[in-house]
Design a protein around this motif. Structure first.
Motif, PDB file in Angstrom:
ATOM      1  N   TYR A 171       0.817  -1.209   0.000  1.00 49.84           N
ATOM      2  CA  TYR A 171       0.000   0.000   0.000  1.00 49.84           C
ATOM      3  C   TYR A 171       0.855   1.265   0.000  1.00 49.84           C
ATOM      4  O   TYR A 171       0.515   2.246  -0.667  1.00 49.84           O
ATOM      5  N   SER A 174       2.474   1.947  -3.363  1.00 50.09           N
ATOM      6  CA  SER A 174       1.408   2.172  -4.343  1.00 50.09           C
ATOM      7  C   SER A 174       0.772   3.544  -4.164  1.00 50.09           C
ATOM      8  O   SER A 174       0.108   4.052  -5.065  1.00 50.09           O
ATOM      9  N   ASN A 175       0.970   4.129  -2.980  1.00 53.53           N
ATOM     10  CA  ASN A 175       0.434   5.462  -2.681  1.00 53.53           C
ATOM     11  C   ASN A 175       1.568   6.356  -2.185  1.00 53.53           C
ATOM     12  O   ASN A 175       1.436   7.044  -1.166  1.00 53.53           O
ATOM     13  N   ARG A 176       2.657   6.361  -2.907  1.00 52.50           N
ATOM     14  CA  ARG A 176       3.881   7.038  -2.487  1.00 52.50           C
ATOM     15  C   ARG A 176       3.655   8.502  -2.158  1.00 52.50           C
ATOM     16  O   ARG A 176       4.240   9.028  -1.190  1.00 52.50           O
ATOM     17  N   ASP A 177       2.800   9.172  -2.904  1.00 50.62           N
ATOM     18  CA  ASP A 177       2.591  10.607  -2.696  1.00 50.62           C
ATOM     19  C   ASP A 177       1.963  10.918  -1.338  1.00 50.62           C
ATOM     20  O   ASP A 177       2.012  12.074  -0.879  1.00 50.62           O
ATOM     21  N   ASN A 178       1.381   9.913  -0.689  1.00 46.48           N
ATOM     22  CA  ASN A 178       0.764  10.131   0.618  1.00 46.48           C
ATOM     23  C   ASN A 178       1.775  10.103   1.766  1.00 46.48           C
ATOM     24  O   ASN A 178       1.422  10.411   2.907  1.00 46.48           O
TER      25      ASN A 178
END
Length: 289
Positions: A171, A174-178
């Motif tokens: 996760y 896959s959601n690196r910008d978060n």
């Protein structure tokens, strides 16, 4: 912006106590250390006996503590620090804080320094903080690491109705910008390497539908740590909390974002789970005796 205190403390302890040299960030050094010491002394003086009973007793001492998310994160470009904050909690820091306090009391220790040592031992891989990626971000990784080192055990497989799921857990990348810390290529690659170990990861859980089963409810013990499993395809756990038994019925004590504080659910655990469609079930962990 809230002023954050960054300090480096040498915890050089005598009488065979752990020695730790660590970067620590307190929410408020004076009130945090005072509160920790008060809890350790109070529970030690009224020790209910078992790790689970200690966990319930300690957890209830945090009732109404405000829910605040992301308290472990630091400003961009700053190194990872061991955060100690007993005045603001999210679901994971609530469980970690309570578990570290219970572990400290179980060792017969009553210093906030001992608590800090145990908090690091629970929160970080191999019990040692070494950058952002050393934090046990995924609960599947958290329980494997802590069970291996003897801090706690996964008792989910001992329940009457247990199922297994296989997931690839990635996760974060896959959601690196978060995740601000993942803008650093080195930390990103370290997290990728960790996630590679959780491709097609198989783990036990108890389905929500089975939590109302009489034998299943009887198998819970007060103070059980529970990880609520997620229906997101690449995430294992969505929420954490602590089981408390009220008239032999399991309820959930947790830091709730919707309520905004640490609380005990108004409905039994089985009913709470049914009302949350993004949850598939839960896993159960216990501190070792």
């Amino acid at each position: 912006m809230k002023k954050v205190l960054y300090i480096t403390i040498l915890l050089a302890l005598s009488c065979n106590l752990p020695t730790v040299s660590q970067n620590i960030r307190f929410h408020n050094e004076g009130t945090d250390t005072l509160r920790i010491t008060e809890i350790l002394n109070t529970v030690t003086a009224n020790d209910p006996g078992t790790p689970g009973e200690r966990i319930e007793m300690i957890g209830r001492m945090f009732i109404d503590t405000p829910y605040v998310g992301h308290t472990l994160e630091v400003d961009s470009g700053m190194p990872e620090v061991l955060t100690v904050n007993v005045e603001e909690l999210d679901c994971t820091t609530f469980v970690e804080t309570v578990a570290a306090l219970a572990l400290t009391i179980g060792e017969g220790r009553n210093s906030w320094r001992d608590f800090v040592h145990n908090l690091e031992k629970i929160r970080y891989r191999n019990g040692h903080m070494d950058g952002y990626a050393s934090r046990l971000h995924y609960i599947s990784n958290w329980i494997i690491d802590n069970a291996y080192r003897g801090n706690m055990k996964d008792v989910t497989p001992t329940f009457p109705k247990v199922n297994y799921v296989v997931k690839t857990i990635n996760y974060m990348t896959s959601n690196r910008d978060n995740y601000t810390a993942l803008s650093d290529s080195t930390e990103y690659e370290r997290i990728c390497e960790i996630e590679n170990g959780f491709r097609n990861h198989r783990y036990p859980y108890i389905k929500t539908i089975d939590l109302g089963d009489k034998a299943t409810k009887k198998a819970f013990k007060t103070g059980d740590l529970v990880a609520l499993t997620s229906n997101l395809k690449n995430l294992d756990v969505y929420h954490m909390g602590i089981v408390v038994l009220i008239d032999d019925e399991p309820y959930l004590m947790h830091a709730s974002s919707s309520v905004g504080k640490v609380t005990v659910t108004s409905v039994p655990l089985a009913e709470f789970m049914k009302r949350n469609k993004h949850l598939t079930g839960l896993r159960v962990f216990r501190l070792n005796d």
